[in-house]
Design a protein around this motif. Structure first.
Motif, PDB file in Angstrom:
ATOM      1  N   ALA A 146      40.744  49.961  66.695  1.00 36.23           N
ATOM      2  CA  ALA A 146      40.848  51.386  66.988  1.00 36.23           C
ATOM      3  C   ALA A 146      41.698  52.134  65.957  1.00 36.23           C
ATOM      4  O   ALA A 146      41.850  53.354  66.047  1.00 36.23           O
ATOM      5  N   GLY A 147      42.260  51.413  64.992  1.00 33.27           N
ATOM      6  CA  GLY A 147      43.084  52.042  63.968  1.00 33.27           C
ATOM      7  C   GLY A 147      44.500  52.320  64.392  1.00 33.27           C
ATOM      8  O   GLY A 147      45.246  53.000  63.679  1.00 33.27           O
ATOM      9  N   GLN A 148      44.934  51.773  65.540  1.00 28.06           N
ATOM     10  CA  GLN A 148      46.293  52.025  66.024  1.00 28.06           C
ATOM     11  C   GLN A 148      47.308  51.055  65.457  1.00 28.06           C
ATOM     12  O   GLN A 148      48.498  51.365  65.406  1.00 28.06           O
ATOM     13  N   LEU A 149      46.877  49.888  65.053  1.00 30.61           N
ATOM     14  CA  LEU A 149      47.737  48.902  64.410  1.00 30.61           C
ATOM     15  C   LEU A 149      47.109  48.527  63.072  1.00 30.61           C
ATOM     16  O   LEU A 149      45.883  48.391  62.981  1.00 30.61           O
ATOM     17  N   LYS A 150      47.952  48.332  62.041  1.00 33.73           N
ATOM     18  CA  LYS A 150      47.415  48.074  60.705  1.00 33.73           C
ATOM     19  C   LYS A 150      48.212  47.001  59.976  1.00 33.73           C
ATOM     20  O   LYS A 150      48.820  47.257  58.923  1.00 33.73           O
ATOM     21  N   PRO A 151      48.247  45.774  60.505  1.00 31.77           N
ATOM     22  CA  PRO A 151      48.935  44.711  59.765  1.00 31.77           C
ATOM     23  C   PRO A 151      48.181  44.359  58.490  1.00 31.77           C
ATOM     24  O   PRO A 151      46.962  44.498  58.416  1.00 31.77           O
ATOM     25  N   ALA A 152      48.904  43.884  57.486  1.00 29.83           N
ATOM     26  CA  ALA A 152      48.276  43.473  56.225  1.00 29.83           C
ATOM     27  C   ALA A 152      47.976  41.980  56.221  1.00 29.83           C
ATOM     28  O   ALA A 152      47.044  41.531  55.545  1.00 29.83           O
ATOM     29  N   LYS A 153      48.766  41.223  56.980  1.00 28.24           N
ATOM     30  CA  LYS A 153      48.596  39.773  56.989  1.00 28.24           C
ATOM     31  C   LYS A 153      48.892  39.228  58.375  1.00 28.24           C
ATOM     32  O   LYS A 153      49.820  39.709  59.047  1.00 28.24           O
ATOM     33  N   ILE A 154      48.110  38.236  58.815  1.00 23.64           N
ATOM     34  CA  ILE A 154      48.300  37.605  60.123  1.00 23.64           C
ATOM     35  C   ILE A 154      48.266  36.091  59.936  1.00 23.64           C
ATOM     36  O   ILE A 154      47.291  35.542  59.423  1.00 23.64           O
ATOM     37  N   ASP A 155      49.336  35.424  60.335  1.00 26.00           N
ATOM     38  CA  ASP A 155      49.411  33.964  60.298  1.00 26.00           C
ATOM     39  C   ASP A 155      49.637  33.454  61.723  1.00 26.00           C
ATOM     40  O   ASP A 155      50.644  33.807  62.357  1.00 26.00           O
ATOM     41  N   VAL A 156      48.708  32.650  62.212  1.00 25.09           N
ATOM     42  CA  VAL A 156      48.824  32.086  63.557  1.00 25.09           C
ATOM     43  C   VAL A 156      48.738  30.569  63.459  1.00 25.09           C
ATOM     44  O   VAL A 156      47.813  30.026  62.855  1.00 25.09           O
ATOM     45  N   ARG A 157      49.726  29.892  64.043  1.00 22.37           N
ATOM     46  CA  ARG A 157      49.733  28.430  64.107  1.00 22.37           C
ATOM     47  C   ARG A 157      49.793  28.018  65.579  1.00 22.37           C
ATOM     48  O   ARG A 157      50.611  28.551  66.335  1.00 22.37           O
ATOM     49  N   VAL A 158      48.949  27.059  65.957  1.00 22.07           N
ATOM     50  CA  VAL A 158      48.889  26.637  67.357  1.00 22.07           C
ATOM     51  C   VAL A 158      48.950  25.117  67.434  1.00 22.07           C
ATOM     52  O   VAL A 158      48.165  24.420  66.792  1.00 22.07           O
ATOM     53  N   LEU A 159      49.873  24.616  68.240  1.00 16.41           N
ATOM     54  CA  LEU A 159      49.973  23.196  68.541  1.00 16.41           C
ATOM     55  C   LEU A 159      49.377  22.937  69.922  1.00 16.41           C
ATOM     56  O   LEU A 159      49.794  23.555  70.904  1.00 16.41           O
ATOM     57  N   LEU A 160      48.407  22.017  69.988  1.00 13.03           N
ATOM     58  CA  LEU A 160      47.733  21.657  71.234  1.00 13.03           C
ATOM     59  C   LEU A 160      47.710  20.136  71.363  1.00 13.03           C
ATOM     60  O   LEU A 160      47.777  19.422  70.359  1.00 13.03           O
ATOM     61  N   PRO A 161      47.572  19.603  72.585  1.00 15.51           N
ATOM     62  CA  PRO A 161      47.507  18.152  72.729  1.00 15.51           C
ATOM     63  C   PRO A 161      46.275  17.562  72.044  1.00 15.51           C
ATOM     64  O   PRO A 161      45.206  18.177  72.018  1.00 15.51           O
ATOM     65  N   SER A 162      46.439  16.372  71.502  1.00  8.88           N
ATOM     66  CA  SER A 162      45.341  15.664  70.870  1.00  8.88           C
ATOM     67  C   SER A 162      44.311  15.216  71.909  1.00  8.88           C
ATOM     68  O   SER A 162      44.641  14.920  73.056  1.00  8.88           O
ATOM     69  N   ARG A 163      43.071  15.137  71.476  1.00  7.97           N
ATOM     70  CA  ARG A 163      41.999  14.640  72.331  1.00  7.97           C
ATOM     71  C   ARG A 163      42.109  13.138  72.567  1.00  7.97           C
ATOM     72  O   ARG A 163      41.478  12.589  73.466  1.00  7.97           O
ATOM     73  N   ASP A 164      42.891  12.441  71.746  1.00  4.23           N
ATOM     74  CA  ASP A 164      42.938  10.984  71.774  1.00  4.23           C
ATOM     75  C   ASP A 164      44.067  10.414  72.628  1.00  4.23           C
ATOM     76  O   ASP A 164      44.305   9.211  72.609  1.00  4.23           O
ATOM     77  N   ILE A 165      44.775  11.273  73.372  1.00  9.32           N
ATOM     78  CA  ILE A 165      45.847  10.772  74.234  1.00  9.32           C
ATOM     79  C   ILE A 165      45.411  10.819  75.690  1.00  9.32           C
ATOM     80  O   ILE A 165      44.458  11.521  76.053  1.00  9.32           O
ATOM     81  N   ASP A 166      46.103  10.057  76.536  1.00  6.59           N
ATOM     82  CA  ASP A 166      45.927  10.163  77.980  1.00  6.59           C
ATOM     83  C   ASP A 166      46.834  11.284  78.462  1.00  6.59           C
ATOM     84  O   ASP A 166      48.063  11.170  78.405  1.00  6.59           O
ATOM     85  N   LEU A 167      46.240  12.381  78.902  1.00 11.85           N
ATOM     86  CA  LEU A 167      47.034  13.533  79.327  1.00 11.85           C
ATOM     87  C   LEU A 167      47.863  13.215  80.573  1.00 11.85           C
ATOM     88  O   LEU A 167      47.382  12.571  81.507  1.00 11.85           O
ATOM     89  N   ALA A 168      49.107  13.696  80.570  1.00  9.93           N
ATOM     90  CA  ALA A 168      49.927  13.593  81.777  1.00  9.93           C
ATOM     91  C   ALA A 168      49.387  14.522  82.854  1.00  9.93           C
ATOM     92  O   ALA A 168      49.434  14.223  84.047  1.00  9.93           O
ATOM     93  N   PHE A 169      48.871  15.655  82.430  1.00  4.33           N
ATOM     94  CA  PHE A 169      48.199  16.626  83.305  1.00  4.33           C
ATOM     95  C   PHE A 169      47.341  17.519  82.432  1.00  4.33           C
ATOM     96  O   PHE A 169      47.691  17.747  81.264  1.00  4.33           O
TER      97      PHE A 169
END
Length: 302
Positions: A146-169
Motif C-alpha cells: 500500500a506504500g505505507q512502509l518502504k524498507p530497503a532491505k529485509i533479512d529473515v532467519r528462522v530456526l525450526l525443528p529438523s524433520r529427522d528428530i523424534d519430536l517431544a511434541f
C-alpha cells in the motif's frame, strides 16, 4: 531427505574501546522511553552529543538514524537537530519492564509491523512451525504494497525443528501413531515456511526490496519461542504442553501438544533498562550460537 549439514561461521570481531553508535542509540532511546526527552522536543546538536559520548559525529549520526528508523526521531539530517517523535505503532503498545505480557497473536503483529518501518528490517525467529510469524508478517507486507512502509532491505532467519528428530511434541500418547503425527507436523511446518518465504520474496519483484529468507533446522524440539526484531527487541514465550484429543486425518488421537498462537509473549527492549538490554543481547547471542553451530540446512519439502 533434506540435507542437514552443520556449518560454523564466525561473526564477531573485537569491540572498539570507545562507545559504538549502537550504544549511543541505546542511551538516547532510554532517555526517550523514560520521558527525559519528550515528544516534540529538539535533540541536542550532533556536535554536543559527540562531545557528551566521546565519539565522532559520524557515530552520532548513525545512532540518530537508528532511532529515526524506529520512528523515535524525525528530521534527522546534517543540519538542524532532530526532533523527538511520538511513540510509534498502535496506541498502548507495551514496552520496557512494565510491559504486560500478551498472547502471541496480540503482541507479535504490531511489533513486527513496527519493526518493518526500519530501512533494514532484521527478524530472527526460533519456533515450532512459524505459524505466528507468518500471520504477523502479513500486515507489514500489506502496508508495503500500500506504500505505507518502504524498507530497503529485509533479512529473515528462522530456526525450526529438523524433520529427522523424534519430536517431544506434538507426540501421540500411543507411540505406535508417531509416524502419522510426525508427517502431519512436517507438512504443516513446510507449508507455513513456504508461505512466509513466498510472501516476502514477492517484494523483490514488486518493490525492488533486497529480501533474504533463510531457514535452518534444529536437532531438538524447542520448548520456547523467540523473536528478535532489528536487534532491539526480544519477544519470548513458553510452549506449554498439554494432553488432549485431536483429529488426525479421520482418526481422533490422544496426544501431547502446545498451542503456539496462544503462548504468552514477554517483551524486552534494548535501552529500557539493564534487565531488558541484557536479555535482548543474550537472546541474540543464543540465537546466533544455535544458527552458527548445531543447526543445519533445512529444505522445505515433504
Amino acid at each position: 531427505m533434506e540435507t542437514e549439514n552443520a556449518s560454523v561461521k564466525g561473526r564477531r570481531g573485537a569491540q572498539p574501546s570507545q562507545r559504538s553508535h549502537r550504544e549511543v542509540a541505546d542511551e538516547l532511546r532510554a532517555r526517550i522511553r523514560a520521558g527525559v526527552l519528550q515528544p516534540g522536543q529538539r535533540m541536542p546538536t550532533q556536535a554536543r552529543l559527540a562531545d557528551e559520548f566521546g565519539v565522532e559525529r559520524g557515530a552520532v549520526r548513525r545512532a540518530l538514524r537508528i532511532l529515526e528508523s524506529e520512528r523515535l526521531l524525525t528530521n534527522v539530517s546534517k543540519g538542524s537537530p532532530a526532533t523527538v517523535a511520538g511513540r510509534p505503532g498502535p496506541p498502548g503498545l507495551p514496552v520496557g519492564p512494565g510491559a504486560a505480557p500478551q498472547p502471541s497473536m496480540a503482541g507479535l503483529p504490531p511489533r513486527v509491523t513496527e519493526a518493518f518501518a526500519a530501512e533494514h528490517v532484521q527478524v530472527d525467529a526460533l519456533c515450532l512451525t512459524a505459524v505466528s510469524l507468518t500471520a504477523a508478517i502479513g500486515e507489514p507486507v500489506r502496508q508495503i504494497h500500500a506504500g505505507q512502509l518502504k524498507p530497503a532491505k529485509i533479512d529473515v532467519r528462522v530456526l525450526l525443528p529438523s524433520r529427522d528428530i523424534d519430536l517431544a511434541f506434538p507426540s501421540p500418547v500411543d507411540a505406535s501413531a508417531t509416524g502419522r503425527l510426525q508427517q502431519r507436523w512436517l507438512a504443516h511446518r513446510n507449508a507455513q515456511g513456504q508461505v512466509l518465504r513466498h510472501n516476502l520474496l514477492t517484494l523483490r519483484s514488486t518493490h525492488g526490496i533486497d529480501v533474504h529468507v533463510t531457514f535452518r533446522a534444529l536437532p531438538f524440539t524447542p520448548p520456547v519461542k523467540l523473536y528478535l526484531l532489528n536487534g532491539t527487541q526480544a519477544l519470548f514465550a513458553y510452549y506449554t504442553v498439554q494432553r488432549g484429543e485431536q483429529t488426525v486425518g479421520q482418526e481422533s488421537m490422544d496426544m501431547y501438544d502446545a498451542e503456539g498462537t496462544r503462548s504468552v509473549l514477554f517483551a524486552f527492549e534494548r535501552g529500557a533498562g539493564p534487565r531488558d538490554t541484557t536479555f535482548v543481547d543474550q537472546s541474540r547471542r543464543w540465537f546466533d550460537a544455535l544458527w552458527d553451530t548445531i543447526s543445519s540446512e533445512l529444505v522445505l519439502t515433504s
